[in-house]
Write a protein that holds these residues in place. Structure first.
Motif, mmCIF file in Angstrom:
data_model
loop_
_atom_site.group_PDB
_atom_site.id
_atom_site.type_symbol
_atom_site.label_atom_id
_atom_site.label_comp_id
_atom_site.label_asym_id
_atom_site.label_seq_id
_atom_site.Cartn_x
_atom_site.Cartn_y
_atom_site.Cartn_z
ATOM 1 N N PHE A 51 0.825 -1.207 0.000
ATOM 2 C CA PHE A 51 0.000 0.000 0.000
ATOM 3 C C PHE A 51 0.862 1.260 0.000
ATOM 4 O O PHE A 51 0.518 2.254 -0.651
ATOM 5 N N GLU A 52 1.986 1.248 0.695
ATOM 6 C CA GLU A 52 2.892 2.402 0.656
ATOM 7 C C GLU A 52 3.439 2.601 -0.756
ATOM 8 O O GLU A 52 3.551 3.734 -1.238
ATOM 9 N N ASN A 53 3.755 1.506 -1.436
ATOM 10 C CA ASN A 53 4.236 1.592 -2.814
ATOM 11 C C ASN A 53 3.140 2.105 -3.739
ATOM 12 O O ASN A 53 3.395 2.934 -4.622
ATOM 13 N N LEU A 54 1.912 1.639 -3.539
ATOM 14 C CA LEU A 54 0.787 2.121 -4.339
ATOM 15 C C LEU A 54 0.591 3.612 -4.121
ATOM 16 O O LEU A 54 0.395 4.372 -5.066
ATOM 17 N N TRP A 55 0.657 4.052 -2.873
ATOM 18 C CA TRP A 55 0.515 5.468 -2.547
ATOM 19 C C TRP A 55 1.575 6.281 -3.299
ATOM 20 O O TRP A 55 1.285 7.322 -3.889
ATOM 21 N N ALA A 56 2.809 5.795 -3.299
ATOM 22 C CA ALA A 56 3.912 6.511 -3.948
ATOM 23 C C ALA A 56 3.711 6.621 -5.458
ATOM 24 O O ALA A 56 3.905 7.699 -6.030
ATOM 25 N N VAL A 57 3.301 5.534 -6.118
ATOM 26 C CA VAL A 57 3.128 5.610 -7.567
ATOM 27 C C VAL A 57 1.958 6.513 -7.932
ATOM 28 O O VAL A 57 2.003 7.227 -8.933
ATOM 29 N N LEU A 58 0.899 6.513 -7.106
ATOM 30 C CA LEU A 58 -0.218 7.427 -7.353
ATOM 31 C C LEU A 58 0.221 8.883 -7.195
ATOM 32 O O LEU A 58 -0.129 9.740 -8.013
ATOM 33 N N GLU A 59 0.979 9.171 -6.136
ATOM 34 C CA GLU A 59 1.472 10.536 -5.934
ATOM 35 C C GLU A 59 2.381 10.962 -7.084
ATOM 36 O O GLU A 59 2.297 12.099 -7.550
ATOM 37 N N ASP A 60 3.231 10.063 -7.564
ATOM 38 C CA ASP A 60 4.116 10.395 -8.685
ATOM 39 C C ASP A 60 3.326 10.658 -9.964
ATOM 40 O O ASP A 60 3.814 11.340 -10.858
ATOM 41 N N ALA A 61 2.112 10.138 -10.032
ATOM 42 C CA ALA A 61 1.240 10.382 -11.180
ATOM 43 C C ALA A 61 0.342 11.601 -10.958
ATOM 44 O O ALA A 61 -0.498 11.919 -11.794
#
Length: 75
Positions: free
Chosen positions: A57-67
């Motif tokens: 979930f932390e990784n998902l959060w990061a990729v969403l923020e980068d997008a």
């Protein structure tokens, strides 16, 4: 009217396979499942399911923020 498709790659979560982390189509983002791997170490984030799920979930959060988005926009 042509639909523009853009592949977004996260700078914080390295991809570990041949997939796109995020694809933007118009105003929508489509994400791939994120592994429970700690990007800082490159290893699975602990032995327990809970630790790996938390990291995913932390990784998902990061990729969403980068997008340019975030978890608050997830449906």
């Amino acid at each position: 009217m042509a639909v523009v498709k853009e592949v977004v790659e996260s700078t914080r979560v390295p991809r570990i396979g041949p997939y796109s982390q995020v694809v933007r189509v118009g105003d929508l983002l489509f994400t791939a499942g994120q592994p429970g791997i700690n990007p800082a170490t490159g290893f699975v984030a602990g032995q327990a399911f809970e630790a790996q799920a938390r990291q995913a979930f932390e990784n998902l959060w990061a990729v969403l923020e980068d997008a340019g988005s975030g978890m608050e926009q997830v449906v």
